[in-house]
Design an enzyme around this catalytic site. Sequence first.
Site, PDB file in Angstrom:
ATOM      1  CE1 TYR A   1      -3.024   3.037   0.521  1.00  0.00           C
ATOM      2  CE2 TYR A   1      -3.534   2.265   2.720  1.00  0.00           C
ATOM      3  CZ  TYR A   1      -3.731   3.163   1.702  1.00  0.00           C
ATOM      4  OH  TYR A   1      -4.628   4.185   1.854  1.00  0.00           O
TER       5      TYR A   1
ATOM      6  CE  LYS B   1      -5.748   1.620  -1.182  1.00  0.00           C
ATOM      7  NZ  LYS B   1      -5.631   3.004  -1.586  1.00  0.00           N
TER       8      LYS B   1
HETATM    9  O1  MN9 Z   1      -8.119   4.758  -0.839  1.00  0.00           O
HETATM   10  C1  MN9 Z   1      -8.296   7.046  -1.152  1.00  0.00           C
HETATM   11  N1  MN9 Z   1      -7.137   7.652  -0.603  1.00  0.00           N
HETATM   12  C2  MN9 Z   1      -7.157   8.411   0.489  1.00  0.00           C
HETATM   13  C3  MN9 Z   1      -8.011   5.666  -1.563  1.00  0.00           C
HETATM   14  O2  MN9 Z   1      -8.139   8.633   1.138  1.00  0.00           O
HETATM   15  C4  MN9 Z   1      -5.869   8.999   0.866  1.00  0.00           C
HETATM   16  C5  MN9 Z   1      -8.809   7.808  -2.382  1.00  0.00           C
HETATM   17  O3  MN9 Z   1      -9.960   7.146  -2.804  1.00  0.00           O
HETATM   18  C6  MN9 Z   1      -9.103   9.277  -2.096  1.00  0.00           C
HETATM   19  O4  MN9 Z   1      -9.926   9.385  -0.959  1.00  0.00           O
HETATM   20  C7  MN9 Z   1      -9.806   9.970  -3.243  1.00  0.00           C
HETATM   21  C8  MN9 Z   1      -9.992  11.453  -2.985  1.00  0.00           C
HETATM   22  O5  MN9 Z   1      -8.759  12.114  -2.993  1.00  0.00           O
HETATM   23  O6  MN9 Z   1      -9.096   9.764  -4.403  1.00  0.00           O
END
Ligand code: MN9
Length: 294
Positions: free
Chosen positions: A135, A163
């Site tokens: 991740y 990821k």
């Molecule tokens: O898991 C998420 N990453 C974080 C992935 O929250 C840091 C993304 O889905 C973001 O929330 C999304 C909005 O910036 O891309």
Amino acid sequence: MKGFEGAFTALITPFDENDSINETSLRKIIRYSLDNGISGFYVCGSTGEWPLLTLDERKRVLEIVKDEVKDKSSIIVNVGCISTKFSIDLAKHAEKVGVSAISSFPPIYYKFTREEIKRYYFDIAESTNVPLIIYYIPTFTNIEMSIDYFLELLSHKNIIGVKYTSMDLFILERIKTLSNKIVFNGFDEVFLGGLSLGADGMIGSTCNFIPDLIVSIYNSFKSGDLRTAYVYQQKVNRIIRDILEFGVIPAIKEILNIAGFDCGRPRGPFKPLDGDDKKRLSSLIEKWDIKLFS
Ligand code: MN9
């Protein structure tokens, strides 16, 4: 590798009025994703507030997810902790529950060396028979990885992919091309860019409430209709820009609350939205024209 493509929901963790895990709501969100074409779930990630959960709660969330999903889709669980010992404990639990893969961010807080971080990953990868997905999220961990370092980690046979939550899609393309392992795009706002540069799918927080739009980006791209994929990405990005103003996790929980999913508030230190924010968010939502409210 089968089962690691398409759109995966980075599940939020709903809480009830006593700040305990709200099992009913969690099951409801999972069903909403499945009904809208989601290919899998990423459990107890950043969106799932892992740093604010106890180890027992993380285990419990996974058990509920597994019970609801059964074998209908893939499940990836973040077992990451700072301590290798705790991560292995969660990894062994995940193996018992039955997941498609485990995942972990690199250990944070102490400035562990490159060698220590590699040892951390290899120790977890060797602790079970479940494949491991790295991740990568440098904005939260402050740990940047070079292309060569990714390839070094990915050379381990139990480490099957990444990821990749960074806007630097050059590195995403290089990892995919040079390792040919699984790559999930992590920032929903560049999903189409990630797909174009080789990503197999995405893991994203917005799938909690707009799974249909995210799945449409994927399906349009796969059928070669780039124009339509782009139109869907534009629609998604308009929404993301609005929610970023409030903070992704508090905003998503509030959107789901308004839609009747009863997710409670994020745990402290997150600040739940106040009355004014809620009003402002509600008026933005009206303009989005999304299925959740139709
Ligand atoms: O898991 C998420 N990453 C974080 C992935 O929250 C840091 C993304 O889905 C973001 O929330 C999304 C909005 O910036 O891309």
